[in-house]
Scaffold this active site. Structure first.
Site, PDB file in Angstrom:
ATOM      1  N   ASP A  37       0.799  -1.381  -0.460  1.00  0.00           N
ATOM      2  CA  ASP A  37       0.074  -0.013  -0.339  1.00  0.00           C
ATOM      3  C   ASP A  37       1.048   1.376  -0.180  1.00  0.00           C
ATOM      4  OD1 ASP A  37      -1.787   2.003   0.936  1.00  0.00           O
ATOM      5  OD2 ASP A  37      -3.100   0.219   1.042  1.00  0.00           O
ATOM      6  N   TYR A 146     -15.830   8.760 -11.091  1.00  0.00           N
ATOM      7  CA  TYR A 146     -15.445   7.414 -10.431  1.00  0.00           C
ATOM      8  C   TYR A 146     -16.042   6.525 -11.294  1.00  0.00           C
ATOM      9  CZ  TYR A 146     -15.473   3.509  -7.246  1.00  0.00           C
ATOM     10  OH  TYR A 146     -15.647   2.784  -6.235  1.00  0.00           O
TER      11      TYR A 146
HETATM   12  P1  NAD Z   1      -9.796   2.435   0.265  1.00  0.00           P
HETATM   13  O1  NAD Z   1      -9.716   3.955  -0.019  1.00  0.00           O
HETATM   14  O2  NAD Z   1     -10.125   1.808   1.276  1.00  0.00           O
HETATM   15  O3  NAD Z   1      -8.373   1.622  -0.241  1.00  0.00           O
HETATM   16  C1  NAD Z   1      -7.612   1.648  -1.271  1.00  0.00           C
HETATM   17  C2  NAD Z   1      -6.314   1.905  -0.796  1.00  0.00           C
HETATM   18  O4  NAD Z   1      -5.556   1.718  -2.112  1.00  0.00           O
HETATM   19  C3  NAD Z   1      -6.192   2.494   0.369  1.00  0.00           C
HETATM   20  O5  NAD Z   1      -5.668   2.055   1.637  1.00  0.00           O
HETATM   21  C4  NAD Z   1      -4.827   3.391  -0.288  1.00  0.00           C
HETATM   22  O6  NAD Z   1      -4.049   4.526   0.700  1.00  0.00           O
HETATM   23  C5  NAD Z   1      -4.662   2.984  -1.529  1.00  0.00           C
HETATM   24  N1  NAD Z   1      -4.116   3.297  -2.547  1.00  0.00           N
HETATM   25  C6  NAD Z   1      -4.657   4.609  -3.292  1.00  0.00           C
HETATM   26  N2  NAD Z   1      -3.453   4.492  -3.714  1.00  0.00           N
HETATM   27  C7  NAD Z   1      -2.379   4.104  -4.521  1.00  0.00           C
HETATM   28  C8  NAD Z   1      -1.020   4.016  -5.035  1.00  0.00           C
HETATM   29  N3  NAD Z   1      -1.255   4.238  -5.621  1.00  0.00           N
HETATM   30  N4  NAD Z   1      -0.253   2.661  -4.630  1.00  0.00           N
HETATM   31  C9  NAD Z   1      -0.654   1.743  -3.657  1.00  0.00           C
HETATM   32  N5  NAD Z   1      -1.853   2.055  -2.496  1.00  0.00           N
HETATM   33  C10 NAD Z   1      -2.749   2.791  -2.782  1.00  0.00           C
HETATM   34  O7  NAD Z   1     -10.967   1.375  -0.849  1.00  0.00           O
HETATM   35  P2  NAD Z   1     -12.029   0.544  -0.376  1.00  0.00           P
HETATM   36  O8  NAD Z   1     -13.050   0.399  -0.484  1.00  0.00           O
HETATM   37  O9  NAD Z   1     -11.432  -0.935  -0.150  1.00  0.00           O
HETATM   38  O10 NAD Z   1     -11.761  -0.815  -2.546  1.00  0.00           O
HETATM   39  C11 NAD Z   1     -10.575  -1.285  -3.686  1.00  0.00           C
HETATM   40  C12 NAD Z   1     -11.421  -1.004  -4.124  1.00  0.00           C
HETATM   41  O11 NAD Z   1     -12.695  -1.843  -4.614  1.00  0.00           O
HETATM   42  C13 NAD Z   1     -11.750  -0.271  -5.014  1.00  0.00           C
HETATM   43  O12 NAD Z   1     -10.648  -0.013  -6.716  1.00  0.00           O
HETATM   44  C14 NAD Z   1     -12.781   0.303  -5.394  1.00  0.00           C
HETATM   45  O13 NAD Z   1     -13.553   0.927  -6.374  1.00  0.00           O
HETATM   46  C15 NAD Z   1     -13.421  -0.518  -5.248  1.00  0.00           C
HETATM   47  N6  NAD Z   1     -15.100  -0.809  -4.596  1.00  0.00           N
HETATM   48  C16 NAD Z   1     -15.358  -0.222  -3.148  1.00  0.00           C
HETATM   49  C17 NAD Z   1     -16.349  -0.648  -2.981  1.00  0.00           C
HETATM   50  C18 NAD Z   1     -16.911  -0.293  -1.281  1.00  0.00           C
HETATM   51  O14 NAD Z   1     -17.992   0.114  -1.010  1.00  0.00           O
HETATM   52  N7  NAD Z   1     -15.591  -0.672  -0.397  1.00  0.00           N
HETATM   53  C19 NAD Z   1     -17.989  -1.018  -3.478  1.00  0.00           C
HETATM   54  C20 NAD Z   1     -17.318  -0.922  -4.608  1.00  0.00           C
HETATM   55  C21 NAD Z   1     -15.469  -0.720  -5.356  1.00  0.00           C
HETATM   56  C1  AKB Z   2     -18.405   4.156  -3.937  1.00  0.00           C
HETATM   57  O1  AKB Z   2     -18.903   4.951  -2.399  1.00  0.00           O
HETATM   58  O2  AKB Z   2     -17.736   5.331  -3.868  1.00  0.00           O
HETATM   59  C2  AKB Z   2     -17.726   2.790  -3.371  1.00  0.00           C
HETATM   60  C3  AKB Z   2     -18.860   2.024  -4.703  1.00  0.00           C
HETATM   61  C4  AKB Z   2     -19.854   1.470  -4.459  1.00  0.00           C
HETATM   62  O3  AKB Z   2     -18.265   1.319  -5.303  1.00  0.00           O
HETATM   63  N1  AKB Z   2     -18.159   2.625  -2.089  1.00  0.00           N
END
Ligand code: NAD
Ligand code: AKB
Length: 323
Positions: A37, A146
């Site tokens: 990370d 996004y």
């Molecule tokens: P998050 O923001 O909690 O975690 C993302 C992590 O990526 C963070 O720890 C951040 O420090 C790290 N990061 C950011 N830039 C970086 C870089 N340049 N190099 C290395 N690490 C880096 O996000 P999440 O909720 O864990 O989501 C993970 C993935 O799942 C994303 O692609 C997100 O779009 C997708 N997603 C999440 C959700 C949700 O509800 N959490 C829903 C749909 C899709």
């Molecule tokens: C957001 O709200 O951006 C995320 C997603 C649904 O991708 N939790």
């Protein structure tokens, strides 16, 4: 499952990464799951197996890392989520797209990489998509940067899968609800924040209106679906871009009523902000019949069981059992 696999997780400190890393370490052995990370992760991630600070935008360090550790699978989780991305649209586009292109090119260049996972989102849909039970294949006109980046990402994933015969797998996650790591700046974050405020303060001021229904999934189901998809037979996977998965659908009002069953004095107020327009543009539920058919995607938790566990776990975190 290949026991010799070495797995790289990018974004391991985040909401999903902090739980997926632990789940994969249980399956593959801690020494085979390399968590990375931009920032430090929780102690169980950093001390329980290999952890390194690594910027996914740094393609040269990335390729060295992958070759040095004989990586065979990558989970690329780093992204700027919907709410935060609207504050820095061009930067968010570059981070979300350039990081994905780095990973896709890496998978094309490094023969040892057998599989990649990259998550898409319900955000690929827009206001012209059927609002309830959005089909796998449908109109997609996302209104957020996004969503545009996730939709473009899906097109690139499909292109690399077909043109270079790679094995890149993806899920359109709904909003994810969890208690280990707080969410990273999305529109569905209210459904996690509400539990913290309910337990700590007995009240929550919601940034979405009471009747905003969105698709949601409890983290254990998200982790299981992700691993199930990655372990599915490639021949059964008909979708080369990203799979719709369902889960539950509820409004802030319905969630608050469920919370009141555990914390009777809980009080919710509503003050919609810029994230309301984002939520309004997303479907309230996804049709995941193709995921169910192709790789038996299934879920355990509903609104009731998820709420009960969230309250118990958040109470444990803050040392409160009852308000
Ligand atoms: P998050 O923001 O909690 O975690 C993302 C992590 O990526 C963070 O720890 C951040 O420090 C790290 N990061 C950011 N830039 C970086 C870089 N340049 N190099 C290395 N690490 C880096 O996000 P999440 O909720 O864990 O989501 C993970 C993935 O799942 C994303 O692609 C997100 O779009 C997708 N997603 C999440 C959700 C949700 O509800 N959490 C829903 C749909 C899709
Ligand atoms: C957001 O709200 O951006 C995320 C997603 C649904 O991708 N939790």
């Amino acid at each position: 499952m290949l026991l010799m696999d070495n797995i790289l997780i990018i974004g391991a400190a985040g909401q999903i990464g902090s739980e997926l890393t632990l789940a994969l370490r249980k399956i593959y052995g801690a020494e085979h799951v390399f968590a990375t990370d931009l920032k430090q992760a929780a102690p169980d991630i950093m001390d329980g197996g290999p952890f390194q600070i690594l910027d996914v935008m740094d393609d040269k360090r990335l390729i060295h890392f992958v070759i040095r550790h004989k990586i065979t699978q990558i989970y690329h989780l780093a992204a700027v989520l919907s709410g935060n991305a609207e504050k820095i649209p061009i930067q968010a586009w570059h981070i979300n797209m350039d990081s994905l292109m780095n990973i896709l090119d890496l998978a094309k260049e490094v023969e040892d990489i057998k599989k990649v996972f990259w998550p898409s989102s319900v955000a690929v849909f827009g206001p012209t998509t059927p609002h309830d039970s959005a089909p796998q294949l449908t109109i997609m006109e996302p209104r957020t940067v996004y969503g545009i980046s996730k939709q473009a990402g899906e097109r690139w994933v499909e292109y690399y899968n077909r043109r270079y015969k790679l094995d890149i797998r993806s899920i359109r996650y709904p909003g994810l609800i969890s208690y280990k790591t707080e969410p990273g700046g999305g529109t569905t974050d209210y459904a996690v924040e509400i539990f913290y405020d309910a337990v700590k303060h007995g009240c929550y001021n919601c940034f979405l209106s009471e009747d905003t229904a969105l698709p949601m999934l409890f983290m254990p189901d998200a982790i299981k679906s992700t691993i199930d998809l990655m372990e599915a037979e490639a021949a059964n996977l008909s979708v080369k871009s990203s799979y719709n998965i369902g889960g539950m659908s509820f409004t802030p009002k319905q969630l608050s009523e469920e919370i009141k069953k555990h914390i009777p004095d809980f009080n919710i107020s509503y003050k919609p902000d810029f994230r309301q327009a984002i939520a309004n543009s997303w479907p309230c539920r996804l049709d995941d019949s193709i995921a169910k058919n192709d790789w038996d995607c299934s879920f355990t938790y509903n609104l009731e069981s998820m709420t009960e566990i969230m309250i118990q776990e958040v109470q444990k975190k803050f040392g409160t059992t009852k308000l």
